[in-house]
Enzyme design. Structure first.
Site, PDB file in Angstrom:
ATOM      1  CG  HIS A  98      -0.153   0.144   2.535  1.00 22.88           C
ATOM      2  ND1 HIS A  98       0.579  -0.893   3.074  1.00 22.88           N
ATOM      3  CD2 HIS A  98       0.014   1.188   3.384  1.00 22.88           C
ATOM      4  CE1 HIS A  98       1.147  -0.504   4.198  1.00 22.88           C
ATOM      5  NE2 HIS A  98       0.824   0.761   4.417  1.00 22.88           N
ATOM      6  CG  ASP A 100       1.555   5.038   4.813  1.00 21.80           C
ATOM      7  OD1 ASP A 100       1.222   3.852   4.991  1.00 21.80           O
ATOM      8  OD2 ASP A 100       2.693   5.474   5.055  1.00 21.80           O
ATOM      9  CG  HIS A 254       5.036   1.157   2.849  1.00 19.50           C
ATOM     10  ND1 HIS A 254       4.442   2.298   2.367  1.00 19.50           N
ATOM     11  CD2 HIS A 254       4.518   0.960   4.084  1.00 19.50           C
ATOM     12  CE1 HIS A 254       3.609   2.781   3.261  1.00 19.50           C
ATOM     13  NE2 HIS A 254       3.617   1.986   4.325  1.00 19.50           N
ATOM     14  NE  ARG A 269       2.421   5.771   9.928  1.00 18.46           N
ATOM     15  CZ  ARG A 269       1.376   5.151   9.382  1.00 18.46           C
ATOM     16  NH1 ARG A 269       1.549   4.045   8.673  1.00 18.46           N
ATOM     17  NH2 ARG A 269       0.161   5.615   9.549  1.00 18.46           N
TER      18      ARG A 269
HETATM   19  C1  SIN Z   1       3.309   1.022   7.682  1.00 20.16           C
HETATM   20  O1  SIN Z   1       2.628   0.521   6.804  1.00 20.16           O
HETATM   21  O2  SIN Z   1       3.371   2.238   7.841  1.00 20.16           O
HETATM   22  C2  SIN Z   1       4.106   0.134   8.622  1.00 20.16           C
HETATM   23  C3  SIN Z   1       5.295  -0.431   7.945  1.00 20.16           C
HETATM   24  C4  SIN Z   1       6.086  -1.324   8.876  1.00 20.16           C
HETATM   25  O3  SIN Z   1       5.711  -1.511  10.031  1.00 20.16           O
HETATM   26  O4  SIN Z   1       7.098  -1.856   8.439  1.00 20.16           O
END
Ligand code: SIN
Length: 273
Positions: A98, A100, A254, A269
């Site tokens: 995806h 974000d 990602h 994050r």
């Molecule tokens: C995310 O999708 O922001 C998380 C990615 C991760 O935990 O590696």
């Protein structure tokens, strides 16, 4: 140049050294970091020491802090999303490919993910370069996609119907007051800083092409989802405590690899509006 930039794969991704991002960095160093992000789509830092104020301060050097609408539980720092895996979790946040938060009218331009505690093995993150994905399409496919828009919404990853909170430690809004957010975005977008075209669909948020049914849209979407993450468009990041991944959310996908079910993995994050 203050920083050193070392690519980690042929497709995208570079490790940055020579900088502590928690320091009060001068503008020219920020310009170098931003250029490295534009050149490599995702950049990584090692052995950093970020508390919440330093994490937010570094993020603010690239734009406004974004507050995610689906992770609001009245916490002190609404700009921080804690990405947590506890032993036995059956799912993890971000386990499908995806970009974000693409249900928003203006999705965040990037995210800065900081590793607090990571397993000795497993829990890597994969990234895919969507400029390369677009460039590799045939002329006929590019022509067909150029005018298309895709409808993105967040009903698969939040709201009372998903049941995700019972499956994983990373909690999301599932209350009855939650309402979905939906926006149509171009399937091929032009990056506002580089001017380059890239593919902009993902299987978590996209439901169908605008003006077409789900059944009509799905075969082409399935093709694009598989194409977008061909191995030659990807890189893989192995985390250590204190590592950072900073990705450009406009031109990458990602995925968090859910491959070590009994290990703790705690990340912090921020997102940039
Ligand atoms: C995310 O999708 O922001 C998380 C990615 C991760 O935990 O590696």
């Amino acid at each position: 140049m203050t920083i050193a930039v070392k690519p980690i794969a042929g497709a995208l991704g570079a490790e940055i050294s020579g900088v502590n991002v928690g320091d009060d960095l001068d503008d020219s160093t920020i310009v170098e970091i931003r250029q490295a992000l534009l050149d490599h789509q995702v950049i990584f830092f090692r052995d950093q020491d970020l508390d919440v104020p330093r994490h937010k301060a570094f993020t603010r050097r690239f734009g406004e802090l974004f507050v995610h609408p689906n992770f609001q539980f009245g916490q002190d720092n609404p700009e921080i999303v804690y990405v947590r895996r506890e032993p036995g979790d059956r799912q993890v946040l971000g386990q499908g490919w995806h970009a974000d938060t693409t249900m928003m009218a203006t999705p965040p331009m990037g995210a800065i993910l900081y590793a607090l505690e990571v397993p000795a093995m497993g829990g890597d993150t994969l990234f895919a370069n969507q400029y390369l994905a677009y460039n590799a399409l045939s002329t006929g496919m590019k022509y067909m996609l150029d005018g298309l828009r895709a409808v993105h919404n967040d009903t698969r990853i939040a709201g009372p119907g998903t049941g995700l909170n019972a499956e994983r430690a990373s909690q999301v809004r599932e209350d009855e007051d939650w309402r979905p957010t939906e926006t149509a975005h171009p399937v091929v977008r032009t990056h506002p800083e580089t001017g380059r075209k890239c593919l902009f669909v993902n299987g978590i948020y996209v439901h169908h092409f605008e003006g077409m049914t789900v059944a009509e849209s799905q075969p082409l979407l399935d093709y694009l989802y598989a194409h977008a993450v061909r191995p030659e468009f990807t890189c893989r990041f192995r985390w250590r405590p204190g590592s950072i991944a900073f990705w450009d959310n406009r031109c990458t996908l990602h995925l968090a690899v859910h491959d070590n079910h009994d290990a703790v993995r705690h990340m912090q994050r921020t997102q940039i509006a």
